[in-house]
Scaffold this motif. Structure first.
Motif, PDB file in Angstrom:
ATOM      1  N   ARG A 128       5.570 -11.188  -1.083  1.00  0.00           N
ATOM      2  CA  ARG A 128       6.320 -10.284  -0.198  1.00  0.00           C
ATOM      3  C   ARG A 128       7.304  -9.424  -1.005  1.00  0.00           C
ATOM      4  O   ARG A 128       7.414  -8.220  -0.787  1.00  0.00           O
ATOM      5  CB  ARG A 128       7.043 -11.082   0.873  1.00  0.00           C
ATOM      6  CG  ARG A 128       7.759 -10.217   1.882  1.00  0.00           C
ATOM      7  CD  ARG A 128       8.187 -11.000   3.116  1.00  0.00           C
ATOM      8  NE  ARG A 128       8.844 -10.177   4.077  1.00  0.00           N
ATOM      9  CZ  ARG A 128       8.237  -9.386   4.953  1.00  0.00           C
ATOM     10  NH1 ARG A 128       6.933  -9.341   4.989  1.00  0.00           N
ATOM     11  NH2 ARG A 128       8.920  -8.648   5.805  1.00  0.00           N
ATOM     12  N   ALA A 129       8.006 -10.044  -1.932  1.00  0.00           N
ATOM     13  CA  ALA A 129       8.974  -9.312  -2.763  1.00  0.00           C
ATOM     14  C   ALA A 129       8.271  -8.253  -3.616  1.00  0.00           C
ATOM     15  O   ALA A 129       8.776  -7.135  -3.767  1.00  0.00           O
ATOM     16  CB  ALA A 129       9.756 -10.286  -3.638  1.00  0.00           C
ATOM     17  N   GLU A 130       7.112  -8.596  -4.158  1.00  0.00           N
ATOM     18  CA  GLU A 130       6.352  -7.634  -4.968  1.00  0.00           C
ATOM     19  C   GLU A 130       5.890  -6.455  -4.114  1.00  0.00           C
ATOM     20  O   GLU A 130       5.957  -5.301  -4.545  1.00  0.00           O
ATOM     21  CB  GLU A 130       5.156  -8.318  -5.621  1.00  0.00           C
ATOM     22  CG  GLU A 130       5.548  -9.269  -6.733  1.00  0.00           C
ATOM     23  CD  GLU A 130       4.398 -10.134  -7.221  1.00  0.00           C
ATOM     24  OE1 GLU A 130       3.267 -10.033  -6.686  1.00  0.00           O
ATOM     25  OE2 GLU A 130       4.628 -10.934  -8.153  1.00  0.00           O
ATOM     26  N   ARG A 131       5.421  -6.728  -2.894  1.00  0.00           N
ATOM     27  CA  ARG A 131       4.997  -5.649  -1.994  1.00  0.00           C
ATOM     28  C   ARG A 131       6.176  -4.764  -1.617  1.00  0.00           C
ATOM     29  O   ARG A 131       6.039  -3.545  -1.549  1.00  0.00           O
ATOM     30  CB  ARG A 131       4.352  -6.208  -0.721  1.00  0.00           C
ATOM     31  CG  ARG A 131       2.937  -6.703  -0.939  1.00  0.00           C
ATOM     32  CD  ARG A 131       2.304  -7.109   0.352  1.00  0.00           C
ATOM     33  NE  ARG A 131       3.196  -8.095   0.990  1.00  0.00           N
ATOM     34  CZ  ARG A 131       3.088  -8.501   2.236  1.00  0.00           C
ATOM     35  NH1 ARG A 131       2.151  -8.035   2.998  1.00  0.00           N
ATOM     36  NH2 ARG A 131       3.911  -9.392   2.732  1.00  0.00           N
ATOM     37  N   GLU A 132       7.339  -5.367  -1.361  1.00  0.00           N
ATOM     38  CA  GLU A 132       8.520  -4.576  -1.013  1.00  0.00           C
ATOM     39  C   GLU A 132       8.911  -3.642  -2.159  1.00  0.00           C
ATOM     40  O   GLU A 132       9.261  -2.488  -1.934  1.00  0.00           O
ATOM     41  CB  GLU A 132       9.684  -5.497  -0.645  1.00  0.00           C
ATOM     42  CG  GLU A 132       9.528  -6.136   0.716  1.00  0.00           C
ATOM     43  CD  GLU A 132      10.607  -7.159   1.044  1.00  0.00           C
ATOM     44  OE1 GLU A 132      11.455  -7.452   0.183  1.00  0.00           O
ATOM     45  OE2 GLU A 132      10.574  -7.670   2.173  1.00  0.00           O
ATOM     46  N   THR A 133       8.828  -4.131  -3.380  1.00  0.00           N
ATOM     47  CA  THR A 133       9.137  -3.313  -4.555  1.00  0.00           C
ATOM     48  C   THR A 133       8.153  -2.152  -4.665  1.00  0.00           C
ATOM     49  O   THR A 133       8.555  -1.005  -4.899  1.00  0.00           O
ATOM     50  CB  THR A 133       9.108  -4.178  -5.834  1.00  0.00           C
ATOM     51  OG1 THR A 133      10.095  -5.202  -5.711  1.00  0.00           O
ATOM     52  CG2 THR A 133       9.370  -3.348  -7.075  1.00  0.00           C
ATOM     53  N   THR A 134       6.874  -2.442  -4.490  1.00  0.00           N
ATOM     54  CA  THR A 134       5.843  -1.406  -4.569  1.00  0.00           C
ATOM     55  C   THR A 134       6.015  -0.377  -3.458  1.00  0.00           C
ATOM     56  O   THR A 134       5.931   0.831  -3.703  1.00  0.00           O
ATOM     57  CB  THR A 134       4.442  -2.041  -4.484  1.00  0.00           C
ATOM     58  OG1 THR A 134       4.293  -2.954  -5.575  1.00  0.00           O
ATOM     59  CG2 THR A 134       3.344  -1.001  -4.548  1.00  0.00           C
ATOM     60  N   LEU A 135       6.278  -0.850  -2.241  1.00  0.00           N
ATOM     61  CA  LEU A 135       6.480   0.069  -1.115  1.00  0.00           C
ATOM     62  C   LEU A 135       7.699   0.965  -1.330  1.00  0.00           C
ATOM     63  O   LEU A 135       7.658   2.155  -1.038  1.00  0.00           O
ATOM     64  CB  LEU A 135       6.622  -0.717   0.195  1.00  0.00           C
ATOM     65  CG  LEU A 135       5.340  -1.271   0.785  1.00  0.00           C
ATOM     66  CD1 LEU A 135       5.645  -2.256   1.904  1.00  0.00           C
ATOM     67  CD2 LEU A 135       4.439  -0.140   1.279  1.00  0.00           C
ATOM     68  N   LYS A 136       8.769   0.384  -1.834  1.00  0.00           N
ATOM     69  CA  LYS A 136       9.990   1.164  -2.077  1.00  0.00           C
ATOM     70  C   LYS A 136       9.720   2.265  -3.102  1.00  0.00           C
ATOM     71  O   LYS A 136      10.155   3.404  -2.920  1.00  0.00           O
ATOM     72  CB  LYS A 136      11.109   0.243  -2.560  1.00  0.00           C
ATOM     73  CG  LYS A 136      12.429   0.947  -2.726  1.00  0.00           C
ATOM     74  CD  LYS A 136      13.528  -0.023  -3.119  1.00  0.00           C
ATOM     75  CE  LYS A 136      14.854   0.703  -3.291  1.00  0.00           C
ATOM     76  NZ  LYS A 136      15.940  -0.202  -3.659  1.00  0.00           N
ATOM     77  N   ALA A 137       9.001   1.940  -4.163  1.00  0.00           N
ATOM     78  CA  ALA A 137       8.678   2.935  -5.191  1.00  0.00           C
ATOM     79  C   ALA A 137       7.780   4.031  -4.619  1.00  0.00           C
ATOM     80  O   ALA A 137       8.031   5.228  -4.835  1.00  0.00           O
ATOM     81  CB  ALA A 137       8.008   2.261  -6.387  1.00  0.00           C
ATOM     82  N   SER A 138       6.744   3.647  -3.881  1.00  0.00           N
ATOM     83  CA  SER A 138       5.840   4.633  -3.269  1.00  0.00           C
ATOM     84  C   SER A 138       6.596   5.532  -2.303  1.00  0.00           C
ATOM     85  O   SER A 138       6.386   6.749  -2.277  1.00  0.00           O
ATOM     86  CB  SER A 138       4.708   3.932  -2.516  1.00  0.00           C
ATOM     87  OG  SER A 138       3.904   3.203  -3.394  1.00  0.00           O
ATOM     88  N   ARG A 139       7.461   4.929  -1.509  1.00  0.00           N
ATOM     89  CA  ARG A 139       8.241   5.688  -0.527  1.00  0.00           C
ATOM     90  C   ARG A 139       9.092   6.751  -1.213  1.00  0.00           C
ATOM     91  O   ARG A 139       9.128   7.906  -0.781  1.00  0.00           O
ATOM     92  CB  ARG A 139       9.115   4.734   0.280  1.00  0.00           C
ATOM     93  CG  ARG A 139       9.914   5.387   1.375  1.00  0.00           C
ATOM     94  CD  ARG A 139      10.654   4.337   2.185  1.00  0.00           C
ATOM     95  NE  ARG A 139      11.395   4.918   3.274  1.00  0.00           N
ATOM     96  CZ  ARG A 139      11.801   4.234   4.341  1.00  0.00           C
ATOM     97  NH1 ARG A 139      11.551   2.944   4.437  1.00  0.00           N
ATOM     98  NH2 ARG A 139      12.456   4.834   5.306  1.00  0.00           N
TER      99      ARG A 139
END
Length: 128
Positions: A16-27
Motif C-alpha cells: 500500500r505504501a509503495e502504491r501511494e508513493t507511485t500514485l503521488k509521483a504520477s499525480r
C-alpha cells in the motif's frame, strides 16, 4: 525444518505504501502537464468485471483541448490505479465501475465508485 511465518499484514502495508508513493509521483507529473495545457478538469470513467477492466473514457475541460494519445493513456492509467488503490479487486466477479473527477486548479479528486454483487436468498422446507 521450520517454516518462517509470513507477515501478510506487513506485506500488505508495504504494498500500500509503495502504491501511494507511485500514485503521488504520477499525480504530480500529470498535474504539471495538464496545467500547462490549460486544462481545468479531467474526468475518467472506468469499469471492471470478470477479472478484467479498463478506463472507458477520458474527457477534459475545456473540451476544445485535446490530449495526446500518450497523455490520455497516462491519465487513464492513473485513474485506474487510484480507483484500484481505494477499491482493490473491484474488477473481480460482477465487478465495479465509477468515475474519477479531477479539479486541476485545486488539485482535488473525487472518486465516485460502485461495486456490483449478487445477492441470493435461499430457503429449504421439508415435510410441510
Amino acid at each position: 525444518m521450520t517454516n518462517p511465518q509470513i507477515d501478510y499484514a506487513a506485506m500488505a502495508a508495504q504494498w500500500r505504501a509503495e502504491r501511494e508513493t507511485t500514485l503521488k509521483a504520477s499525480r504530480g507529473e500529470l498535474l504539471t502537464q495538464l496545467r500547462a495545457l490549460g486544462i481545468s478538469e479531467v474526468t475518467a470513467e472506468y469499469e471492471g468485471y470478470g477479472d478484467s477492466g479498463n478506463v472507458e473514457d477520458v474527457t477534459v475541460q475545456p473540451a476544445e483541448v485535446k490530449l495526446s494519445e500518450a497523455l490520455a493513456t497516462e491519465v487513464g492509467d492513473f485513474a485506474w490505479s487510484l480507483a484500484y488503490h481505494h477499491h482493490p479487486g473491484f474488477e473481480n466477479n460482477e465487478g465495479g465501475y465509477g468515475s474519477l473527477t479531477w479539479d486541476i486548479a485545486a488539485d482535488s479528486i473525487t472518486l465516485d465508485h460502485a461495486d456490483r454483487y449478487v445477492e441470493c436468498s435461499h430457503s429449504y422446507d421439508e415435510g410441510l
